[in-house]
Design an enzyme around this catalytic site. Structure first.
Site, PDB file in Angstrom:
ATOM      1  N   GLY A  14      -2.338  -7.433  -9.339  1.00  0.00           N
ATOM      2  CA  GLY A  14      -1.426  -6.875  -8.717  1.00  0.00           C
ATOM      3  C   GLY A  14       0.149  -7.331  -9.176  1.00  0.00           C
ATOM      4  O   GLY A  14       0.307  -8.148  -8.852  1.00  0.00           O
ATOM      5  N   PHE A  17       6.609  -5.660  -7.684  1.00  0.00           N
ATOM      6  CA  PHE A  17       7.351  -7.166  -7.427  1.00  0.00           C
ATOM      7  C   PHE A  17       6.555  -8.542  -7.225  1.00  0.00           C
ATOM      8  O   PHE A  17       7.162  -9.776  -7.210  1.00  0.00           O
ATOM      9  CB  PHE A  17       8.256  -6.471  -6.129  1.00  0.00           C
ATOM     10  CG  PHE A  17       9.263  -5.198  -6.124  1.00  0.00           C
ATOM     11  CD1 PHE A  17      10.327  -6.003  -7.600  1.00  0.00           C
ATOM     12  CD2 PHE A  17       9.418  -4.183  -6.723  1.00  0.00           C
ATOM     13  CE1 PHE A  17      11.447  -5.290  -8.290  1.00  0.00           C
ATOM     14  CE2 PHE A  17      10.451  -3.545  -6.220  1.00  0.00           C
ATOM     15  CZ  PHE A  17      11.017  -4.444  -7.244  1.00  0.00           C
ATOM     16  N   GLU A 174      17.129  10.338  -1.881  1.00  0.00           N
ATOM     17  CA  GLU A 174      17.183   9.302  -3.309  1.00  0.00           C
ATOM     18  C   GLU A 174      17.606  11.310  -4.124  1.00  0.00           C
ATOM     19  O   GLU A 174      18.333  11.302  -5.088  1.00  0.00           O
ATOM     20  CB  GLU A 174      16.765   8.593  -3.526  1.00  0.00           C
ATOM     21  CG  GLU A 174      17.563   7.508  -3.061  1.00  0.00           C
ATOM     22  CD  GLU A 174      16.988   6.197  -3.376  1.00  0.00           C
ATOM     23  OE1 GLU A 174      18.211   4.812  -3.334  1.00  0.00           O
ATOM     24  OE2 GLU A 174      16.429   6.187  -3.833  1.00  0.00           O
ATOM     25  N   ASP A 304       3.635  -5.006  -0.506  1.00  0.00           N
ATOM     26  CA  ASP A 304       3.567  -3.402   0.750  1.00  0.00           C
ATOM     27  C   ASP A 304       2.059  -3.936   1.276  1.00  0.00           C
ATOM     28  O   ASP A 304       2.283  -2.690   2.363  1.00  0.00           O
ATOM     29  CB  ASP A 304       4.272  -2.473  -0.015  1.00  0.00           C
ATOM     30  CG  ASP A 304       5.054  -1.655  -0.581  1.00  0.00           C
ATOM     31  OD1 ASP A 304       5.907  -2.816  -0.199  1.00  0.00           O
ATOM     32  OD2 ASP A 304       4.486  -0.982  -1.249  1.00  0.00           O
TER      33      ASP A 304
HETATM   34  C1  LIG Z   1      10.565   6.025  -4.585  1.00  0.00           C
HETATM   35  C2  LIG Z   1      10.492   4.815  -3.723  1.00  0.00           C
HETATM   36  C3  LIG Z   1      11.725   4.035  -4.010  1.00  0.00           C
HETATM   37  C4  LIG Z   1      11.864   2.871  -2.937  1.00  0.00           C
HETATM   38  N1  LIG Z   1      12.922   1.893  -3.185  1.00  0.00           N
HETATM   39  C5  LIG Z   1      13.287   0.872  -2.793  1.00  0.00           C
HETATM   40  C6  LIG Z   1      14.634   0.074  -3.039  1.00  0.00           C
HETATM   41  O1  LIG Z   1      15.534   1.121  -3.311  1.00  0.00           O
HETATM   42  N2  LIG Z   1      15.085  -0.360  -2.394  1.00  0.00           N
HETATM   43  C7  LIG Z   1      13.673  -1.536  -1.229  1.00  0.00           C
HETATM   44  O2  LIG Z   1      13.622  -2.884  -1.663  1.00  0.00           O
HETATM   45  N3  LIG Z   1      11.938  -1.402  -1.951  1.00  0.00           N
HETATM   46  C8  LIG Z   1      12.022  -0.129  -2.140  1.00  0.00           C
HETATM   47  N4  LIG Z   1      10.684   1.171  -2.571  1.00  0.00           N
HETATM   48  C9  LIG Z   1       9.889  -0.214  -2.137  1.00  0.00           C
HETATM   49  C10 LIG Z   1       9.680  -1.200  -2.239  1.00  0.00           C
HETATM   50  O3  LIG Z   1       9.732  -0.348  -4.361  1.00  0.00           O
HETATM   51  C11 LIG Z   1       8.029  -2.128  -1.836  1.00  0.00           C
HETATM   52  O4  LIG Z   1       8.105  -2.485  -1.437  1.00  0.00           O
HETATM   53  C12 LIG Z   1       7.485  -2.715  -3.302  1.00  0.00           C
HETATM   54  O5  LIG Z   1       7.229  -2.179  -4.945  1.00  0.00           O
HETATM   55  C13 LIG Z   1       6.012  -3.775  -2.688  1.00  0.00           C
HETATM   56  O6  LIG Z   1       5.507  -4.496  -4.362  1.00  0.00           O
HETATM   57  P1  LIG Z   1       4.050  -4.619  -4.226  1.00  0.00           P
HETATM   58  O7  LIG Z   1       4.504  -5.825  -5.526  1.00  0.00           O
HETATM   59  O8  LIG Z   1       3.796  -5.197  -3.029  1.00  0.00           O
HETATM   60  O9  LIG Z   1       3.585  -3.167  -4.732  1.00  0.00           O
HETATM   61  P2  LIG Z   1       3.561  -2.475  -6.214  1.00  0.00           P
HETATM   62  O10 LIG Z   1       4.799  -2.624  -6.158  1.00  0.00           O
HETATM   63  O11 LIG Z   1       3.624  -1.368  -5.447  1.00  0.00           O
HETATM   64  O12 LIG Z   1       3.019  -3.203  -7.243  1.00  0.00           O
HETATM   65  C14 LIG Z   1       1.229  -3.502  -6.748  1.00  0.00           C
HETATM   66  C15 LIG Z   1       1.019  -3.478  -7.585  1.00  0.00           C
HETATM   67  O13 LIG Z   1      -0.646  -3.331  -7.972  1.00  0.00           O
HETATM   68  C16 LIG Z   1      -1.276  -2.572  -8.919  1.00  0.00           C
HETATM   69  N5  LIG Z   1      -2.767  -2.650  -8.198  1.00  0.00           N
HETATM   70  C17 LIG Z   1      -2.767  -1.486  -7.381  1.00  0.00           C
HETATM   71  N6  LIG Z   1      -4.678  -2.084  -7.321  1.00  0.00           N
HETATM   72  C18 LIG Z   1      -4.293  -2.149  -7.962  1.00  0.00           C
HETATM   73  C19 LIG Z   1      -6.230  -2.434  -8.436  1.00  0.00           C
HETATM   74  N7  LIG Z   1      -6.966  -2.267  -7.123  1.00  0.00           N
HETATM   75  N8  LIG Z   1      -6.251  -3.239  -9.479  1.00  0.00           N
HETATM   76  C20 LIG Z   1      -5.502  -3.669  -9.694  1.00  0.00           C
HETATM   77  N9  LIG Z   1      -4.070  -4.035 -10.058  1.00  0.00           N
HETATM   78  C21 LIG Z   1      -4.105  -3.270  -9.086  1.00  0.00           C
HETATM   79  C22 LIG Z   1      -0.724  -1.726  -9.253  1.00  0.00           C
HETATM   80  O14 LIG Z   1      -0.588  -0.651 -10.226  1.00  0.00           O
HETATM   81  C23 LIG Z   1       0.867  -2.328  -8.810  1.00  0.00           C
HETATM   82  O15 LIG Z   1       1.035  -3.177 -10.476  1.00  0.00           O
HETATM   83  C24 LIG Z   1      10.616   2.170  -3.063  1.00  0.00           C
HETATM   84  C25 LIG Z   1       9.382   2.609  -3.059  1.00  0.00           C
HETATM   85  C26 LIG Z   1       9.601   3.637  -3.459  1.00  0.00           C
HETATM   86  C27 LIG Z   1       7.603   4.044  -3.742  1.00  0.00           C
END
Ligand SMILES: Cc1cc2nc3c(=O)[nH]c(=O)nc-3n(C[C@H](O)[C@H](O)[C@H](O)COP(=O)(O)OP(=O)(O)OC[C@H]3O[C@@H](n4cnc5c(N)ncnc54)[C@H](O)[C@@H]3O)c2cc1C
Length: 444
Positions: A14, A17, A174, A304
């Site tokens: 992944g 962030f 939003e 997440d």
């Molecule tokens: C519409 C929206 C608005 C938001 N607004 C805010 C905000 O204003 N402020 C804030 O702090 N947070 C906000 N958030 C929350 C924030 O974006 C998330 O908490 C954050 O992106 C989580 O990061 P992450 O790296 O855990 O997951 P993600 O950003 O979801 O990244 C996960 C990555 O894993 C990859 N992946 C998933 N499964 C697989 C697999 N099986 N094989 C290979 N790759 C895979 C995906 O392609 C992705 O690139 C928002 C979320 C959304 C959806």
């Protein structure tokens, strides 16, 4: 496994962030080799997806090639693959096409996916907003509806200008604000023959307030801004089913619509369920305070997809800042383990929360004490924080140009209808919608 040259190998699933934060921290350490695996070849900035969907920003403003991010880091290798299996015992991951990667330390950072809560028809007929693909799809559906009505105003009776937004959290609020601004400012400037007086934006939430984590004063401010911009708030109301041409509300109302936007909730990425990892609240994987999986040393779950315990033992919220910081903390613990030092518990540095409600309107609770800001000051704080979080300098410059353009011009940003399939509509495919009732904006 350790490389032939003796370097320790870290596999990260992944590039959101959390994964990016972890890989960037490890990239500075040459005795470590990183394989960063994502099903997309880019990092997407989820907080700004709604701005792509409502034509305020271009996709390239919020997505950045992972290979470009790590172009200067010889010890980070990016792989485009979808992971379908994780074996915590051997720290091995397998892709859908059968390739395997085995590591000295494994980081699962696969994020979330939309949760439709088994609402009939929602997965098939509504527009979630969780990925860049979702955002460009929704943008084309919204623009497609304007194009359809421009050619045939009778389609208003079939709900062509009714927009239903499910969920009063940051995503729903939003989108509602940005859509209301689009209808009031940018669309009339470009679609001069379109009669927008019959347009409706409905925002639904089962709860009694929008943006629940904010204060009561903030709830009043948000509701006022949106109602002043003609968003119709339906609190205490959810969606019972979604058809191709209608949405049925829990209070019995049936609205003819071709655009139901789903901001109704999220659940852990499928990898959590498919890989036998123990799942807790929200389908997320329970982790220990040091972000490792109990009983699986060297396996970290962050962002997440993880239930990370906060100071009060409750899981930390699913926020970009939690994801980024937990990814960085996992990297620090991996480096400590490699050096034979103890791991540390993750301590989240809470910098506050914020949401944009539309042009010149935002709400922010900043700092440890969540000092509340409304209006233009909050808008400025929002711009600063989001620009500074963006991955590349080029993105920041382009986004700031687009935001400035939006602030001062009446014509909008990139009104590009690039997904013909999303704009295509069979107006006869929903028997629930009858033209007689639809003339009142409802379906019978
Ligand atoms: C519409 C929206 C608005 C938001 N607004 C805010 C905000 O204003 N402020 C804030 O702090 N947070 C906000 N958030 C929350 C924030 O974006 C998330 O908490 C954050 O992106 C989580 O990061 P992450 O790296 O855990 O997951 P993600 O950003 O979801 O990244 C996960 C990555 O894993 C990859 N992946 C998933 N499964 C697989 C697999 N099986 N094989 C290979 N790759 C895979 C995906 O392609 C992705 O690139 C928002 C979320 C959304 C959806």
């Amino acid at each position: 496994m350790s490389s032939p040259d003796g370097r320790r190998h870290v596999v990260i699933v992944g590039g959101g962030f959390a994964g990016l934060g972890c890989a960037q921290r490890l990239a500075d350490h040459d005795h470590v080799r990183v394989t960063l695996i994502d099903r997309n070849n880019y990092h997407q900035f989820q907080p700004l997806l709604y701005q792509v969907a409502t034509s305020l920003l271009s996709p390239s403003d919020i997505a950045h090639s992972l290979r470009e991010v790590f172009a200067g880091d010889d010890n980070v290798d990016v792989k485009l693959a979808e992971i379908s299996a994780v074996d915590p015992a051997t720290k091995t991951v397998r892709s859908t096409d059968g390739e395997e990667w085995t590591a000295d330390a494994l980081v699962v950072a696969a994020g979330s996916q939309p949760n439709f809560f088994h609402t009939p028809g929602a997965a098939e007929n509504s527009f979630p907003l969780y990925s860049l693909d979702n955002a460009t799809n929704l943008r084309s559906r919204i623009l497609g509806l304007f194009e359809h009505v421009d050619r045939n105003p009778m389609l208003i009776e079939r709900g062509a200008l009714n927009f239903v937004i499910v969920g009063g959290g940051p995503t729903g609020v939003e989108v509602a604000g940005a859509l209301a601004d689009m209808l009031a400012v940018t669309v009339p400037a470009e679609y001069r023959e379109l009669d927008l007086s019959a347009a409706h934006v409905y925002l639904l939430d089962y709860g009694d307030a929008l943006l629940k984590p904010f204060s009561d004063k903030a709830h009043g401010y948000v509701a006022k801004v949106l109602t002043d911009r003609k968003v119709e708030l339906r609190l205490g109301t959810g969606v019972k089913d979604v058809g191709p041409g209608h949405a049925k509300f829990s209070d019995g109302a049936v609205i003819a619509t071709r655009c139901v936007i789903w901001g109704g909730g999220i659940t852990a990425a499928p990898v959590a369920a498919n890989c036998g990892l123990a799942q807790g609240r929200g389908g997320r994987v329970d982790v220990q305070p040091d972000l490792t999986l109990a009983g699986s040393p060297g396996v970290y779950v962050v962002g997440d997809v993880a239930n990370i315990p906060g100071p009060d033992k409750q899981p930390l919220p699913q926020l970009g800042s939690v994801a980024l910081q937990s990814g960085q903390a996992a990297a620090d613990n991996i480096l400590a383990e490699f050096d034979g030092k103890p791991r540390k518990s993750f301590e989240y540095r809470d910098k506050g929360i914020m949401a944009m409600i539309g042009r010149r309107a935002a709400i922010a609770e900043v700092g440890k004490n969540h000092h509340e800001l409304h209006g233009q000051l909050a808008h400025a704080a929002w711009l600063g924080v989001h620009a500074s979080l963006m991955t590349g300098t080029r993105d920041k410059i382009e986004a700031i140009i687009d935001w400035g353009w939006d602030r001062f011009s009446k014509t909008g940003g990139p009104h590009v209808l690039d997904r013909g399939d999303a704009a295509e509509i069979d107006w006869e495919d929903d028997p629930t919608v009858t033209s007689s009732a639809a003339s009142a904006g409802t379906a019978g």
